[in-house]
Design an enzyme around this catalytic site. Structure first.
Site, PDB file in Angstrom:
ATOM      1  N   ALA A 111       0.838  -1.197   0.000  1.00  0.00           N
ATOM      2  CA  ALA A 111       0.000   0.000   0.000  1.00  0.00           C
ATOM      3  C   ALA A 111       0.869   1.241   0.000  1.00  0.00           C
ATOM      4  O   ALA A 111       1.883   1.304   0.709  1.00  0.00           O
ATOM      5  CB  ALA A 111      -0.909   0.021   1.221  1.00  0.00           C
ATOM      6  N   ASP A 112       0.474   2.213  -0.783  1.00  0.00           N
ATOM      7  CA  ASP A 112       1.122   3.522  -0.737  1.00  0.00           C
ATOM      8  C   ASP A 112       0.459   4.409   0.302  1.00  0.00           C
ATOM      9  O   ASP A 112       1.122   5.223   0.941  1.00  0.00           O
ATOM     10  CB  ASP A 112       1.071   4.177  -2.116  1.00  0.00           C
ATOM     11  CG  ASP A 112       2.060   3.544  -3.071  1.00  0.00           C
ATOM     12  OD1 ASP A 112       3.175   4.079  -3.183  1.00  0.00           O
ATOM     13  OD2 ASP A 112       1.740   2.508  -3.669  1.00  0.00           O
ATOM     14  N   ARG A 113      -0.859   4.251   0.452  1.00  0.00           N
ATOM     15  CA  ARG A 113      -1.573   4.985   1.490  1.00  0.00           C
ATOM     16  C   ARG A 113      -2.857   4.237   1.833  1.00  0.00           C
ATOM     17  O   ARG A 113      -3.519   3.686   0.953  1.00  0.00           O
ATOM     18  CB  ARG A 113      -1.899   6.410   1.031  1.00  0.00           C
ATOM     19  CG  ARG A 113      -2.573   7.243   2.115  1.00  0.00           C
ATOM     20  CD  ARG A 113      -2.774   8.679   1.691  1.00  0.00           C
ATOM     21  NE  ARG A 113      -1.504   9.391   1.518  1.00  0.00           N
ATOM     22  CZ  ARG A 113      -1.421  10.688   1.246  1.00  0.00           C
ATOM     23  NH1 ARG A 113      -2.512  11.410   1.103  1.00  0.00           N
ATOM     24  NH2 ARG A 113      -0.251  11.267   1.115  1.00  0.00           N
ATOM     25  N   ALA A 121      -4.792   2.871  -1.455  1.00  0.00           N
ATOM     26  CA  ALA A 121      -4.175   3.238  -2.729  1.00  0.00           C
ATOM     27  C   ALA A 121      -2.933   2.390  -2.938  1.00  0.00           C
ATOM     28  O   ALA A 121      -2.083   2.273  -2.048  1.00  0.00           O
ATOM     29  CB  ALA A 121      -3.812   4.718  -2.733  1.00  0.00           C
ATOM     30  N   PHE A 203      -1.746   4.828  -9.703  1.00  0.00           N
ATOM     31  CA  PHE A 203      -2.343   4.036  -8.634  1.00  0.00           C
ATOM     32  C   PHE A 203      -3.848   3.910  -8.854  1.00  0.00           C
ATOM     33  O   PHE A 203      -4.436   4.608  -9.666  1.00  0.00           O
ATOM     34  CB  PHE A 203      -2.116   4.710  -7.269  1.00  0.00           C
ATOM     35  CG  PHE A 203      -0.677   5.026  -6.984  1.00  0.00           C
ATOM     36  CD1 PHE A 203       0.188   4.041  -6.530  1.00  0.00           C
ATOM     37  CD2 PHE A 203      -0.173   6.307  -7.165  1.00  0.00           C
ATOM     38  CE1 PHE A 203       1.515   4.322  -6.268  1.00  0.00           C
ATOM     39  CE2 PHE A 203       1.152   6.599  -6.907  1.00  0.00           C
ATOM     40  CZ  PHE A 203       2.000   5.609  -6.455  1.00  0.00           C
TER      41      PHE A 203
END
Length: 239
Positions: A111-113, A121, A203
């Site tokens: 996960a990026d966020r 995301a 993303f």
């Protein structure tokens, strides 16, 4: 900081492996979440490493991860270097694989966020994997350090998605076939006509309702019975 990141990733690996239960299985991942993307162990690939160390991994399946091919370029390198049994598939082959092979029990991604409600995301293509996992009754697991959770962001609707250049889709870059890597024989090959326009988001956002669990160094978070979203703010307070 380096040692702390590796230690956190190792804990993520153990938590995730435990969540998947006993027995030997196959799992699938997307993009690169290993030592090359972290300080040296990995998040989603950290779970894979932990399973392999415990003798519980039958095979790691990974996508090529178009358009930048992090899977075929980076994840393949890590898995082959560590001699973890693995197989590369096209991004578009995931649903067919889940239909054909019941031994693939889970999809594990990074996960990026992560928003407060669990919307996540990650690399483009993650969302469609989650949809396929739900349809085929497989676990869909997000692995990330707790620092990736943004409690100020209520949902994934607030996440701004970067759009990247056309050329990432209309061309491919790689080492010339048959060349040694140390020769630096890297070439860019145009695949689509130069005037081709694209939509190239970096993303996508996977809704929390499609996620089975979010695995962090602080624990494994799941939704309340009947809930469509996570309550990460309260979950983190309890730890």
């Amino acid at each position: 900081m380096l040692a702390d990141d590796i230690a956190d990733n190792q804990v993520i690996g153990r938590h995730g492996a435990a969540f998947l239960g006993e027995g030997k299985t196959k799992v699938l991942t997307h993009c690169n979440t290993g030592a090359l993307a972290t300080a040296g162990y990995g998040t989603a690939l950290g779970i894979v490493r932990s399973m392999w160390e415990q003798g519980r991994l039958e095979q790691m399946v990974f996508t090529e991860t178009r358009p930048y091919n992090q899977g075929s370029r980076l994840t393949s390198y890590e898995l082959l270097t560590e001699q973890i049994p693995c197989r590369l598939i096209c991004d578009s082959a995931v649903s067919a694989l889940l239909q054909a092979d019941p031994q693939v029990s889970a999809i594990i991604v990074g996960a990026d966020r992560v928003a407060a409600n669990g919307d996540t995301a990650n690399k483009i293509g993650t969302y469609q994997l989650a949809i396929s996992a739900r349809f085929h009754n497989r676990k869909f697991i997000v692995a990330a350090p707790s620092t990736s959770i943004d409690l100020q962001m209520k949902s994934g609707k607030e996440i701004v998605i970067e759009e990247r250049a056309d050329r990432e889709i209309t061309s491919v870059k790689g080492v010339t076939y048959g060349s040694l890597l140390d020769e630096r024989a890297v070439e860019v090959v145009q695949v689509a006509p130069l005037e081709t326009k694209t939509w190239n988001p970096s993303f996508d956002v996977t809704p929390a309702c499609l996620i089975s669990a979010i695995v962090t160094e602080r624990g494994v978070f799941v939704k309340r019975p009947g809930a469509e979203a996570f309550d990460l703010a309260n979950d983190l307070k309890k730890l």
